[in-house]
Design a protein around this motif. Structure first.
Motif, mmCIF file in Angstrom:
data_model
loop_
_atom_site.group_PDB
_atom_site.id
_atom_site.type_symbol
_atom_site.label_atom_id
_atom_site.label_comp_id
_atom_site.label_asym_id
_atom_site.label_seq_id
_atom_site.Cartn_x
_atom_site.Cartn_y
_atom_site.Cartn_z
ATOM 1 N N PRO A 162 0.828 -1.214 0.000
ATOM 2 C CA PRO A 162 0.000 0.000 0.000
ATOM 3 C C PRO A 162 0.861 1.263 0.000
ATOM 4 C CG PRO A 162 0.054 -0.976 2.192
ATOM 5 C CD PRO A 162 0.778 -1.926 1.288
ATOM 6 N N PHE A 163 0.396 2.279 -0.732
ATOM 7 C CA PHE A 163 1.036 3.584 -0.752
ATOM 8 C C PHE A 163 -0.034 4.665 -0.659
ATOM 9 C CE2 PHE A 163 4.112 0.876 -2.893
ATOM 10 C CZ PHE A 163 5.296 1.252 -2.269
ATOM 11 N N GLU A 164 0.243 5.695 0.129
ATOM 12 C CA GLU A 164 -0.726 6.766 0.332
ATOM 13 C C GLU A 164 -1.111 7.409 -0.997
ATOM 14 O OE1 GLU A 164 -1.000 11.200 2.403
ATOM 15 O OE2 GLU A 164 0.779 9.949 2.694
ATOM 16 N N GLY A 165 -2.413 7.438 -1.282
ATOM 17 C CA GLY A 165 -2.924 8.137 -2.440
ATOM 18 C C GLY A 165 -2.855 7.390 -3.751
ATOM 19 N N PHE A 166 -2.298 6.174 -3.759
ATOM 20 C CA PHE A 166 -2.126 5.423 -4.998
ATOM 21 C C PHE A 166 -2.569 3.972 -4.823
ATOM 22 C CE2 PHE A 166 1.157 8.777 -5.242
ATOM 23 C CZ PHE A 166 0.765 9.376 -6.435
ATOM 24 N N LEU A 167 -2.809 3.307 -5.953
ATOM 25 C CA LEU A 167 -3.109 1.884 -5.979
ATOM 26 C C LEU A 167 -1.841 1.123 -6.323
ATOM 27 C CD1 LEU A 167 -6.407 2.123 -8.068
ATOM 28 C CD2 LEU A 167 -6.234 1.843 -5.595
ATOM 29 N N CYS A 168 -1.779 -0.149 -5.973
ATOM 30 C CA CYS A 168 -0.619 -0.969 -6.294
ATOM 31 C C CYS A 168 -1.083 -2.382 -6.638
ATOM 32 C CB CYS A 168 0.363 -0.996 -5.122
ATOM 33 S SG CYS A 168 1.920 -1.837 -5.514
ATOM 34 N N TYR A 169 -0.690 -2.861 -7.832
ATOM 35 C CA TYR A 169 -1.064 -4.201 -8.292
ATOM 36 C C TYR A 169 0.200 -5.012 -8.557
ATOM 37 C CZ TYR A 169 -5.995 -2.967 -9.234
ATOM 38 O OH TYR A 169 -7.308 -2.601 -9.137
ATOM 39 N N PRO A 170 0.164 -6.311 -8.287
ATOM 40 C CA PRO A 170 1.310 -7.166 -8.630
ATOM 41 C C PRO A 170 1.422 -7.349 -10.138
ATOM 42 C CG PRO A 170 -0.516 -8.495 -7.812
ATOM 43 C CD PRO A 170 -0.929 -7.065 -7.642
ATOM 44 N N LEU A 171 2.665 -7.538 -10.608
ATOM 45 C CA LEU A 171 2.897 -7.756 -12.032
ATOM 46 C C LEU A 171 3.522 -9.130 -12.260
ATOM 47 C CD1 LEU A 171 4.152 -4.293 -13.364
ATOM 48 C CD2 LEU A 171 2.139 -5.562 -14.124
ATOM 49 N N VAL A 172 4.823 -9.171 -12.478
ATOM 50 C CA VAL A 172 5.520 -10.408 -12.814
ATOM 51 C C VAL A 172 6.525 -10.718 -11.718
ATOM 52 C CG1 VAL A 172 7.039 -11.522 -14.483
ATOM 53 C CG2 VAL A 172 5.214 -9.992 -15.273
ATOM 54 N N ASN A 173 6.548 -11.967 -11.274
ATOM 55 C CA ASN A 173 7.441 -12.379 -10.178
ATOM 56 C C ASN A 173 7.216 -11.464 -8.979
ATOM 57 O OD1 ASN A 173 8.532 -14.445 -11.820
ATOM 58 N ND2 ASN A 173 9.960 -12.998 -12.744
#
Length: 302
Positions: A73-84
Motif C-alpha cells: 500500500p502507498f498513500e494516495g495510490f493503488l498498487c497491483y502485482p505484475l511479474v514475479n
C-alpha cells in the motif's frame, strides 16, 4: 456470494452452446479472467523495467510506476502485482482528455475537431517559450483524483492578460494536463523510492504528437509511443497470450506486440521553462482549497 479469485491472465472457462445460440460465437472459445481497463492499459503500455512510467492517456490519465518489489500500500495510490516480485503503483486523474475536449468544443468552438488539432499542432510544434505570460491551467473540471483526492476542486486559468490569445490558452490546457502527470510521477517516485527513468504512453490522446512532446518537456523523461495507440486492448491481448501459454508473462507479451516505438526527447529550453512553473502548479490548489470548499457549499445549497 464471493466468486473464485483468479489472476487476470487465467482461463476461467469456455463459451457454451447456450452462448452460441445467444451470440453466434462458436462453443469452446477460451474465456480469460481479465481485469479493469486501467490495469490492462498499464500492462499494454510497453513499460517493463523498474523506473518505467506507464501513462494511459485518454479521458483520464492513468500514471503507473513499475518497481522491483511486491505489491504494497502507498498513500494516495493503488498498487497491483505484475511479474514475479515486481508491481506497478499507479494513480488516476479525473479530466485529462476531457479537459482538452472541453476547450476545443466550448472555447475554440471547433466544428471540425480533427482539423483544429492538425492546425494547432502545426502552429505549436516548433514554438519556443515566449516572454509573455505564462498562463497556467489546472484540469480539475470535475474535481481531482490522484494525487489530490479532492472532489471540490475546479478547473482554472491563471495568468490571463490582454495579450492572451486562444492558442496560448489551448497550449496551457495541454501543459496543465502534462503538469498533473508530472505531479503524480514526482509523488510516485518519492513514495516508492523508485527513480522514474522513461515514460511509455498509450491511449487515445497518444496520437497527438504535440501532446507527447509537451509531456516529454514537462517531465524531463524520454517518451516512448507505440505505433498502435490502444494500450488497453494490447494489454488484454497480452493477458490472453499468457493464459493460453503463448507467452511467459504479460510484460513480455505486451512488448512483443509493440514493435519499435517512436522516442520523443525533452527539449532543454522548454524543460527549464516548465521547471520554473511547477512550484506554482503544486501550490495553487492548496492555497485555493478553502475557496473551492465555499464554492461546493454554494453549488449544493448547504
Amino acid at each position: 456470494i464471493v466468486p473464485h479469485v483468479s489472476t487476470p491472465w487465467t482461463v476461467i472457462g469456455y463459451t457454451t452452446a447456450e452462448q452460441t445460440r445467444a451470440t453466434g460465437l462458436p462453443a469452446g472459445i477460451p474465456v480469460g479472467c481479465g481485469t479493469i481497463d486501467a490495469f490492462s492499459g498499464l500492462i499494454g503500455s510497453g513499460g517493463q523495467d523498474a523506473g518505467d512510467i506507464c501513462d494511459v492517456s485518454g479521458t483520464s490519465e492513468i500514471i503507473g510506476l513499475i518497481r522491483d518489489a511486491p505489491a504494497a500500500p502507498f498513500e494516495g495510490f493503488l498498487c497491483y502485482p505484475l511479474v514475479n516480485d515486481s508491481s506497478v503503483v499507479f494513480g488516476v486523474t479525473r479530466a485529462a482528455g476531457d479537459s482538452i475536449d472541453w476547450y476545443v468544443r466550448n472555447v475554440a468552438r471547433a466544428d471540425d475537431v480533427t482539423a483544429w488539432f492538425r492546425a494547432f499542432e502545426e502552429r505549436q510544434l516548433d514554438a519556443r517559450p515566449s516572454n509573455g505570460g505564462p498562463v497556467l491551467f489546472w484540469p480539475y473540471l470535475d474535481g481531482e483524483r490522484s494525487p489530490l483526492w479532492n472532489a471540490d476542486l475546479r478547473g482554472m486559468f491563471i495568468g490571463l492578460d490582454l495579450a492572451t490569445d486562444t492558442d496560448t490558452m489551448a497550449r496551457a490546457v495541454f501543459e496543465g494536463v502534462a503538469m498533473s502527470v508530472r505531479h503524480n510521477i514526482e509523488l510516485l517516485g518519492e513514495r516508492t523510492g523508485t527513480m522514474p527513468k522513461r515514460m511509455w504512453v498509450g491511449g487515445g490522446t497518444a496520437r497527438l504528437q504535440l501532446f507527447n512532446q509537451i509531456k516529454a518537456d514537462v517531465t524531463g523523461l524520454d517518451v516512448y509511443v507505440s505505433r498502435e495507440y490502444n494500450s488497453t486492448v494490447r494489454g488484454a491481448r497480452a493477458m490472453m497470450d499468457v493464459a493460453l501459454g503463448r507467452q511467459p508473462d504479460v510484460l513480455t507479451a505486451a512488448r512483443s506486440l509493440i514493435g519499435t516505438p517512436r522516442v520523443i526527447h525533452p527539449r532543454d529550453e522548454w524543460r527549464r521553462y516548465y521547471d520554473r512553473l511547477m512550484d506554482s502548479y503544486r501550490l495553487v490548489p492548496d492555497l485555493l482549497t478553502p475557496v473551492f470548499a465555499n464554492f461546493a457549499v454554494a453549488r449544493h445549497g448547504r
